[in-house]
Enzyme design. Structure first.
Site, PDB file in Angstrom:
ATOM      1  N   GLY A 156      39.608  48.015  49.586  1.00  0.00           N
ATOM      2  CA  GLY A 156      39.799  48.007  48.121  1.00  0.00           C
ATOM      3  C   GLY A 156      38.668  47.263  47.443  1.00  0.00           C
ATOM      4  O   GLY A 156      37.614  47.023  48.043  1.00  0.00           O
ATOM      5  N   ASN A 157      38.865  46.919  46.189  1.00  0.00           N
ATOM      6  CA  ASN A 157      37.849  46.154  45.461  1.00  0.00           C
ATOM      7  C   ASN A 157      38.527  45.271  44.426  1.00  0.00           C
ATOM      8  O   ASN A 157      39.747  45.280  44.292  1.00  0.00           O
ATOM      9  CB  ASN A 157      36.814  47.095  44.826  1.00  0.00           C
ATOM     10  CG  ASN A 157      37.459  48.078  43.868  1.00  0.00           C
ATOM     11  OD1 ASN A 157      38.019  47.676  42.861  1.00  0.00           O
ATOM     12  ND2 ASN A 157      37.404  49.359  44.213  1.00  0.00           N
ATOM     13  N   TYR A 158      37.723  44.525  43.660  1.00  0.00           N
ATOM     14  CA  TYR A 158      38.264  43.491  42.782  1.00  0.00           C
ATOM     15  C   TYR A 158      38.717  44.007  41.404  1.00  0.00           C
ATOM     16  O   TYR A 158      39.071  43.217  40.551  1.00  0.00           O
ATOM     17  CB  TYR A 158      37.213  42.396  42.553  1.00  0.00           C
ATOM     18  CG  TYR A 158      36.903  41.567  43.760  1.00  0.00           C
ATOM     19  CD1 TYR A 158      37.904  40.836  44.381  1.00  0.00           C
ATOM     20  CD2 TYR A 158      35.615  41.507  44.277  1.00  0.00           C
ATOM     21  CE1 TYR A 158      37.624  40.064  45.494  1.00  0.00           C
ATOM     22  CE2 TYR A 158      35.315  40.733  45.383  1.00  0.00           C
ATOM     23  CZ  TYR A 158      36.322  40.017  45.985  1.00  0.00           C
ATOM     24  OH  TYR A 158      36.049  39.249  47.075  1.00  0.00           O
ATOM     25  N   ALA A 181      37.725  51.981  39.419  1.00  0.00           N
ATOM     26  CA  ALA A 181      36.737  51.606  40.446  1.00  0.00           C
ATOM     27  C   ALA A 181      37.247  52.196  41.758  1.00  0.00           C
ATOM     28  O   ALA A 181      38.009  51.555  42.494  1.00  0.00           O
ATOM     29  CB  ALA A 181      36.618  50.098  40.526  1.00  0.00           C
TER      30      ALA A 181
END
Ligand code: C5P
Length: 399
Positions: free
Chosen positions: A208-210, A276
């Protein structure tokens, strides 16, 4: 434009409170229903009798009416209003609002308000430029409040500088402008993607990402406020959409986001791709937790995720527009232009991770919008709510 609007007029204790009487008169004349909420200090400057006579409603200042024990529900008030205007907003009221110090009825009402809030600061020039006031105003902006910036001129102290509350006519003008934008996107359908995607590796891990989804959710709220029918395809985030005109479709992976986007896109006038999306997903999902000691997780085979923006951008109809985002760290402008062309986008919103306050997990953003014809618009650092308004003004032909 303001006829029938329900306005909470919050008055705090500054000399400019006398101007709030004129403001109240103008609002009543424009056809608003106004409920005045005044701080205990405000009453030292202007009497509740004047205000209740003009508004036709008892002025609220205390949590309870002393003789009857009637409780004034700040929660009900916060839900009742179409807008809250705090004029004048003193340094102390601004500090309390910024930090949630709920020790009077004005602040509790502010904290409960679901409606947009307009704040007109008024104070002496030194208080105005003190770092604490500057920071508190920035904080209020970052919460999505509208600041009606103080004017420069003669002050009550007879000094000259920034700190004059804006004139009542100007404050009414700001409200009119705001409500006028309420049907700019009427009959339009807007698809928005938001948040990260999570690509599961096994029952306990994912790629995943932030991303927090704040920008996409702010866009959805602003588009809905302008009358659009919004489909918000959201990855896993902890936000909720407030406006009932927003249909939220919750997804986890990029594949699910693509499927949902493809389903909604044929109906959409605009697609704004603020998500994102994870670039890669594990090729296989392991039903059991992968043991660190045994198989190791250092060599998980990955596959490239579909590019949702590009899929829509390259298959859009003549009347459809697709807008993407580019979060870059170097050669920002050129990378964004290349991305826009490659993905068949009509415009791309560039934010640079080199700009403080821009990017993931902040309440602010600093953007440049680049259009397919090559022209671009650069904006200063603003709250994500304001950035959402700038994006819609610029890309949805609705300024
Ligand atoms: O290529 P990059 O990830 O920088 O592109 C960013 C833009 O493309 C954003 O608008 C993002 O939502 C979109 N995107 C997408 N699907 C992907 C990757 C990016 O929709 N798989």
């Amino acid at each position: 434009m303001l006829k029938g609007k329900r306005i909470i007029l919050g008055i705090s204790g500054g000399i400019a409170a006398y101007k709030s009487v004129y403001l109240l008169r103008l609002l009543i004349k424009a056809g608003c229903e106004v409920q005045v909420v005044i701080t205990p200090n405000g009453k030292e400057f202007i009497t509740p009798v004047t205000l209740s006579s003009l508004s036709g409603k008892p002025v609220i200042s205390e949590f309870f009416t002393a003789n009857t024990g009637e409780w004034h529900s700040h929660v009900d008030l916060g839900l009742w209003a179409d807008a809250m205007v705090i004029a004048p907003a003193t340094a102390s009221t601004i500090a309390k609002m910024a930090n949630g110090v709920a020790d009077n009825m004005l602040i509790t009402t502010y904290l409960s308000a679901k409606a947009p809030v307009f704040i007109a600061p008024a104070m002496d020039l030194d208080m105005m430029r003190h770092p604490s006031t500057v920071r508190n105003i920035e904080l209020l902006k970052s919460y999505g409040n509208h600041i009606i910036d103080a004017a420069t001129g003669e002050l009550a102290s007879h000094l000259s500088g920034k700190g004059r509350m804006r004139e009542p006519e100007e404050i009414v003008g700001e409200l009119e402008k705001f409500f006028a934008s309420g049907d700019k996107l009427k009959d339009k359908k807007i698809l928005i993607t938001a948040g990260p995607t999570h690509e599961p590796i096994d029952p306990v891990r994912y790629i995943g990402n932030y991303s927090t989804g704040k920008m996409g959710y702010a866009l959805a709220e602003e588009a809905a406020r302008r009358g659009a029918q919004v489909t918000l395809i959201s990855g896993p985030v902890s936000l909720t959409a407030n406006n009932p005109a927003i249909e939220v479709i919750k997804v986890t992976t990029a594949r699910e986001m693509l499927n949902a986007a493809q389903q909604s896109f044929p109906e959409a006038d605009y697609a704004i791709m603020a998500a994102a999306v994870a670039d890669y997903a594990p090729q296989n999902f392991s039903d059991c937790k992968i043991k660190r000691e045994k198989n190791g997780i250092e060599n998980i085979p990955l596959i490239k995720n579909p590019d949702i923006a590009m899929t829509l951008g390259l298959h859009k109809g003549e009347d459809q527009k697709v807008i993407g985002f580019a979060l870059e760290t170097d050669h920002e402008f050129q990378h964004a232009v290349d991305k826009m062309k490659r993905k068949g986008l009509d415009a791309i919103v560039l934010n640079s991770l080199r700009d403080p306050g821009a990017g993931f997990a902040t309440d602010t953003n600093k953007i440049t919008i680049i259009f397919a014809d090559g022209h671009s618009l650069e904006f200063p650092l603003k709250s994500k709510a304001e950035v959402a308004a700038d994006i819609l003004d610029s890309v949805c032909d609705c300024e």
